[in-house]
Motif scaffolding. Structure first.
Motif, PDB file in Angstrom:
ATOM      1  N   VAL A   1       0.835  -1.200   0.000  1.00 20.34           N
ATOM      2  CA  VAL A   1       0.000   0.000   0.000  1.00 20.34           C
ATOM      3  C   VAL A   1       0.868   1.248   0.000  1.00 20.34           C
ATOM      4  O   VAL A   1       1.728   1.428   0.868  1.00 20.34           O
ATOM      5  N   ASP A   2       0.624   2.087  -0.986  1.00 16.11           N
ATOM      6  CA  ASP A   2       1.317   3.361  -1.154  1.00 16.11           C
ATOM      7  C   ASP A   2       0.511   4.439  -0.433  1.00 16.11           C
ATOM      8  O   ASP A   2      -0.664   4.674  -0.760  1.00 16.11           O
ATOM      9  N   LEU A   3       1.129   5.088   0.539  1.00 17.93           N
ATOM     10  CA  LEU A   3       0.441   6.050   1.396  1.00 17.93           C
ATOM     11  C   LEU A   3       0.434   7.469   0.841  1.00 17.93           C
ATOM     12  O   LEU A   3      -0.148   8.366   1.461  1.00 17.93           O
ATOM     13  N   ARG A   4       1.044   7.688  -0.317  1.00 17.51           N
ATOM     14  CA  ARG A   4       1.160   9.050  -0.833  1.00 17.51           C
ATOM     15  C   ARG A   4      -0.186   9.581  -1.334  1.00 17.51           C
ATOM     16  O   ARG A   4      -1.135   8.823  -1.563  1.00 17.51           O
ATOM     17  N   HIS A   5      -0.221  10.893  -1.531  1.00 16.94           N
ATOM     18  CA  HIS A   5      -1.417  11.533  -2.072  1.00 16.94           C
ATOM     19  C   HIS A   5      -1.725  10.978  -3.457  1.00 16.94           C
ATOM     20  O   HIS A   5      -0.813  10.611  -4.212  1.00 16.94           O
ATOM     21  N   ARG A   6      -2.978  10.961  -3.806  1.00 18.16           N
ATOM     22  CA  ARG A   6      -3.416  10.352  -5.070  1.00 18.16           C
ATOM     23  C   ARG A   6      -2.790  11.021  -6.301  1.00 18.16           C
ATOM     24  O   ARG A   6      -2.599  10.361  -7.331  1.00 18.16           O
ATOM     25  N   VAL A   7      -2.475  12.311  -6.223  1.00 19.19           N
ATOM     26  CA  VAL A   7      -1.842  12.984  -7.360  1.00 19.19           C
ATOM     27  C   VAL A   7      -0.461  12.392  -7.608  1.00 19.19           C
ATOM     28  O   VAL A   7      -0.084  12.095  -8.747  1.00 19.19           O
ATOM     29  N   ALA A   8       0.310  12.222  -6.542  1.00 19.74           N
ATOM     30  CA  ALA A   8       1.646  11.644  -6.676  1.00 19.74           C
ATOM     31  C   ALA A   8       1.572  10.194  -7.139  1.00 19.74           C
ATOM     32  O   ALA A   8       2.376   9.748  -7.964  1.00 19.74           O
ATOM     33  N   PHE A   9       0.598   9.451  -6.619  1.00 21.13           N
ATOM     34  CA  PHE A   9       0.477   8.035  -6.999  1.00 21.13           C
ATOM     35  C   PHE A   9       0.174   7.893  -8.480  1.00 21.13           C
ATOM     36  O   PHE A   9       0.782   7.076  -9.182  1.00 21.13           O
ATOM     37  N   ALA A  10      -0.779   8.668  -8.979  1.00 21.37           N
ATOM     38  CA  ALA A  10      -1.142   8.570 -10.391  1.00 21.37           C
ATOM     39  C   ALA A  10       0.043   8.909 -11.292  1.00 21.37           C
ATOM     40  O   ALA A  10       0.206   8.330 -12.368  1.00 21.37           O
ATOM     41  N   ALA A  11       0.903   9.829 -10.834  1.00 25.09           N
ATOM     42  CA  ALA A  11       2.043  10.269 -11.650  1.00 25.09           C
ATOM     43  C   ALA A  11       3.159   9.240 -11.695  1.00 25.09           C
ATOM     44  O   ALA A  11       4.010   9.295 -12.591  1.00 25.09           O
ATOM     45  N   GLY A  12       3.177   8.293 -10.773  1.00 22.23           N
ATOM     46  CA  GLY A  12       4.213   7.269 -10.790  1.00 22.23           C
ATOM     47  C   GLY A  12       4.154   6.382  -9.570  1.00 22.23           C
ATOM     48  O   GLY A  12       4.169   6.888  -8.437  1.00 22.23           O
ATOM     49  N   HIS A  13       4.050   5.073  -9.798  1.00 25.20           N
ATOM     50  CA  HIS A  13       3.965   4.124  -8.682  1.00 25.20           C
ATOM     51  C   HIS A  13       4.467   2.758  -9.119  1.00 25.20           C
ATOM     52  O   HIS A  13       4.679   2.519 -10.310  1.00 25.20           O
ATOM     53  N   VAL A  14       4.648   1.877  -8.171  1.00 24.90           N
ATOM     54  CA  VAL A  14       5.040   0.508  -8.479  1.00 24.90           C
ATOM     55  C   VAL A  14       3.801  -0.244  -8.963  1.00 24.90           C
ATOM     56  O   VAL A  14       2.774  -0.256  -8.285  1.00 24.90           O
ATOM     57  N   ALA A  15       3.896  -0.835 -10.133  1.00 25.74           N
ATOM     58  CA  ALA A  15       2.759  -1.597 -10.671  1.00 25.74           C
ATOM     59  C   ALA A  15       2.342  -2.676  -9.678  1.00 25.74           C
ATOM     60  O   ALA A  15       3.184  -3.393  -9.133  1.00 25.74           O
TER      61      ALA A  15
END
Length: 451
Positions: free
Chosen positions: A267-281
């Motif tokens: 689970v990635d705890l970052r804000h949704r804007v940051a998550f959409a811009a780049g995350h681990v698939a």
């Protein structure tokens, strides 16, 4: 002289209370992370001598047992509650003196549970406050359906009568509920920050409406509650210990990839804007900026291994504190930084964000799936014509019902849409997360279906 100090847990919609006379103190419904209570007591330079539970809680793990053990305080729990720990059993009508000036009178107020108690605080023989737990809330009452549908009919009528019992207290007495500040334990929500018995007599539906009308309206307004609630009462009946808030082990990029491949929750705890811009698939986005513990606890298979990803160690610590309150004690691992350090190879995954205006323009040119993940009562008031409706808490088990076309997912304001988008993306869907207020949908040319 006495002071009533509130210890708020806004992410769960609850309040605990520390009450003292300058020397001795009692605590009502403490949360699991008792260091907050101990720190406040130290600041006030008082000694906690009594701890009271209004009920066996359904929405969080109590800190009452641990606090009483830590301080040597008497732990007061209803004699009728089937608990497996030592307590001071109390009953309706009991009176407990705290220090030299405070007196607590026990009032049976069934409705939220069958054994629910409220506590009237008396000073110089006069009731000055009532700690009403999940009984009388601000402009509302606690839910009567958490023990299952077989008990709801009896409990809702108990709730009505209990609130009327509390209304016999002086109009000037302050009302101090545990629930009702966003908690799913509240039947409805009100915006008040404080109240009195007199104010509730004028505004609370339980005190202004006939019993049959109050019951009908309350039952019609009930919706789903978080799945983790099923685990709270058993945990509380067992007398939970103080939590371990030490950092979990660190995970590197290979470890994160291995956890995802094993089907574990990352689970990635970052804000949704940051998550959409780049995350681990394959990771899921449940941001700390919203009701993190509520939605993680609602969605995750209980006891599933959990890895947390965040920008800073402080965010990991904040998430741990949120999680122990609902009985998720030890994440399997954690990592801090960002996607560049979490991705074992290749580039971070992304998905688009959009507004309802964007969705309106797209629907003029091509067919897309619109997925509404709001709860049933929300969608029942109005939803976009032609939208597929699957409440977020049902999405993991119903994800096969989502068409394999491009999916534009929305909620009421964007937080839940990002959670849903991350679930869909992890399952291989092409998603667009609508990060916008649902009130903007009509102006975007999206016709609403009012049901």
């Amino acid at each position: 002289m006495f002071r009533i100090l509130s210890i708020d847990t806004p992410t769960l919609g609850d309040r605990s209370y520390l009450v003292h006379d300058g020397s001795a103190a009692f605590v009502v419904d403490p949360q699991r992370d008792i260091d907050r209570v101990l720190d406040l007591a130290a600041t006030e330079r008082i000694r906690i001598t009594h701890v009271f539970e209004t009920h066996i809680h359904n929405d969080y793990v109590t800190g009452g047992h641990a606090l009483a053990e830590k301080t040597g305080a008497a732990y007061h729990v209803n004699a009728a509650d089937p608990v497996s720990f030592a307590r001071v059993p109390i009953r309706d009508g009991d009176v407990i003196d705290v220090g030299e000036t405070l007196r607590v009178r026990v009032l049976a107020t069934p409705g939220h549970t069958f054994t629910h108690l409220s506590y009237a605080l008396e000073v110089a023989g006069v009731p000055v406050a009532v700690f009403s737990g999940g009984s009388l809330l601000y402009g509302a009452v606690g839910r009567p359906d958490l023990l299952g549908p077989g008990h709801t009919h009896d409990l809702v009528h108990h709730q009505y009568r209990s609130v009327h019992r509390l209304a016999e207290l002086p109009d000037t007495a302050g009302v101090y509920p545990t629930h009702g500040f966003g908690s799913f334990c509240a039947a409805t929500q009100a915006d008040a920050a404080a109240s009195t018995i007199g104010a509730e007599k004028r505004a609370n539906p339980a005190l202004t409406r006939a019993e049959q009308d109050f019951v009908a309206d309350l039952l019609a307004g009930l919706d789903a509650w978080p799945a983790y609630y099923a685990h709270m009462a058993p945990a509380n009946a067992a007398g939970p210990a103080a939590p371990d808030l030490s950092p979990p082990r660190r995970a590197d990029a290979d470890g994160i990839r291995a956890s995802i491949a094993a089907g574990e929750w990352v689970v990635d705890l970052r804000h949704r804007v940051a998550f959409a811009a780049g995350h681990v698939a394959g990771t899921l986005n449940i941001g700390l900026d919203g009701s993190f513990a509520t939605y993680l606890g609602w969605l995750i298979p209980w006891d599933a291994p959990l890895t947390l990803l965040a920008e800073t160690p402080e965010q990991i610590a904040e998430a741990q504190r949120e999680l122990v309150r609902i009985g998720i004690d030890r994440p399997a691992a954690q990592a801090t930084g960002g996607p560049a350090g979490w991705v074992a190879d290749g580039d971070p995954a992304t998905f688009p964000r959009a507004t309802f205006a964007d969705l309106g323009r797209v629907r003029h040119h091509r067919t897309v799936v619109v997925l509404d993940v709001r709860r049933n009562l929300e969608a029942g008031e109005a939803r976009i014509d032609g939208a597929v409706h699957i409440p977020l808490h049902e999405l993991p088990r119903r994800i096969g019902e989502v068409p394999r076309d491009e999916v534009w997912v929305h909620c009421a304001a964007g937080y839940r849409a990002s959670i849903a988008a991350s679930l869909l993306a992890a399952a291989g869907h092409r998603v667009v997360a609508v990060d916008d207020d649902f009130a903007n949908a009509p102006a975007a040319g999206l016709p609403l279906d009012h049901r």
